[in-house]
Enzyme design. Sequence first.
Site, mmCIF file in Angstrom:
data_model
loop_
_atom_site.group_PDB
_atom_site.id
_atom_site.type_symbol
_atom_site.label_atom_id
_atom_site.label_comp_id
_atom_site.label_asym_id
_atom_site.label_seq_id
_atom_site.Cartn_x
_atom_site.Cartn_y
_atom_site.Cartn_z
ATOM 1 N N ASP A 196 0.958 -1.271 0.073
ATOM 2 C CA ASP A 196 0.126 -0.045 -0.139
ATOM 3 C C ASP A 196 0.910 1.207 -0.003
ATOM 4 O O ASP A 196 2.155 0.930 0.189
ATOM 5 C CB ASP A 196 -0.889 0.020 1.254
ATOM 6 C CG ASP A 196 -1.754 1.260 1.462
ATOM 7 O OD1 ASP A 196 -2.387 1.662 0.316
ATOM 8 O OD2 ASP A 196 -1.847 1.619 2.521
ATOM 9 N N ASP A 198 -0.256 4.908 0.951
ATOM 10 C CA ASP A 198 -0.481 5.973 1.877
ATOM 11 C C ASP A 198 -0.501 5.666 3.234
ATOM 12 O O ASP A 198 -1.085 4.357 3.778
ATOM 13 C CB ASP A 198 -1.837 6.730 1.626
ATOM 14 C CG ASP A 198 -1.819 7.387 0.454
ATOM 15 O OD1 ASP A 198 -2.288 8.370 0.385
ATOM 16 O OD2 ASP A 198 -1.288 6.743 -0.760
ATOM 17 N N GLU A 205 -1.404 10.695 4.124
ATOM 18 C CA GLU A 205 -2.413 10.352 3.484
ATOM 19 C C GLU A 205 -2.399 11.352 2.320
ATOM 20 O O GLU A 205 -2.828 12.505 2.575
ATOM 21 C CB GLU A 205 -3.749 9.921 4.198
ATOM 22 C CG GLU A 205 -3.869 8.938 5.170
ATOM 23 C CD GLU A 205 -4.115 7.624 4.259
ATOM 24 O OE1 GLU A 205 -4.692 7.518 3.408
ATOM 25 O OE2 GLU A 205 -3.373 6.524 4.984
ATOM 26 N N ASP A 352 -1.785 -0.912 5.699
ATOM 27 C CA ASP A 352 -2.247 -0.448 6.944
ATOM 28 C C ASP A 352 -3.728 -0.291 7.286
ATOM 29 O O ASP A 352 -4.251 -0.130 8.351
ATOM 30 C CB ASP A 352 -1.696 1.156 7.388
ATOM 31 C CG ASP A 352 -2.561 1.999 6.483
ATOM 32 O OD1 ASP A 352 -3.030 2.871 7.299
ATOM 33 O OD2 ASP A 352 -2.232 1.779 5.309
#
Length: 404
Positions: A196, A198, A205, A352
């Site tokens: 992933d 961000d 983000e 996350d």
Amino acid sequence: MSTILMLKVSGQDQIGLTAALSQILAEAGVTLLDIGQSVIHDQVSLGMLVQLPEASDTAHMLKELLYQAHEQDLHVRFTPVSDEAYAHWVGQQGKDRFVLTILARRMTAEHLAHVSRAVSEQGLNIQDIARLTGRVGLHSSTANDKACIELTLQGKPNSPEQLRQRFLHISSELDVDVAFQVDSVYRRNRRLVCFDMDSTLIEAEVIDELAKAAGVGAQVAKITEAAMQGEIDFQQSFRQRMALLKGLDESVLADIAAQLPITEGAERLMKTLKAYGFKTAILSGGFTYFGHYLQNKLGIDFVFANHLDIQDGKLTGEVVGDIVDGAMKARLLKQLAEQEGIQLEQTIAVGDGANDLPMLSEAGLGIAFRAKPMVKESARHAISTLGLDGVLYFLGFRDQEIHS
């Protein structure tokens, strides 16, 4: 009848020790059945399980070993092993084997005590313990210290789910990460790592940063948090946030990209993966613009993310093509594995948020990285104490094998 002996040697480590002892055994025609050695703070512990031929002069061999040990200031012990005990030991092979990895900033006896008690209560026996991280000076403590030990276990846990919950509790209480993996050929042959973006590869983000530039930061951040916690559907939350960005000038993209904070350990991890021939990918619900920026900076092989729709230099509040959500990430993981000609068991996924759970469950090794509590509890493995380079210890890398 042949005789089986266990030889245990301990003392100051020195060059030529094993050569000198094994030469004496060789002259007696000994068969080596098992051997193990470890060195801790220049103190060696060597064990050898040997079989003596029927016609050997055992007394002479033992005398020579004792003399050699005395010359090298070593302690040596001989323990006879019965045929029945040896047969029982042989019969233990083939039992399930597991690798347990413990990560912390500083390793304490309390960490080992809690983890080792948990595995013993589940009927697992510790076969080997090794330190994967380098030596640390007593007065060189920094915020980025890392400590890792790896335990090899044999047996079968009475309740795998109960053991997993115990590890989650230990991790939460003692600020330590515990990974419990089957010791299979796949663990030693991972080939593809998907990330992933961000809050995983970067400590931000991006959509929240865009929102701040558009003056709608608080509104978007609230929706982002709800999505990451799994409280609302990702696609729904994504469209809501994108709509708030309508009219933002595309010129802000370059400034935001240049200021993205790279996550601790990301560069060390990527250098090492690249050096050993791993393929890497970004599978992100973020945006390709920033994914390609990181691709160039970190040397990542593939990028799959959302493509911002821009008209007349302004964001339209839409994306081009399908939204990359959790289900899409899982499909892309499988697609890349097939493309690279590898098994899913050879893949790793790191993320996350709740939208990462599908790919974490598909991958051979799924790791929730500094994740929300719901995500950490749902994932099979987690890293919360160290940086992204903690992934390397889950693969069995030692510090001297890691590229900084």
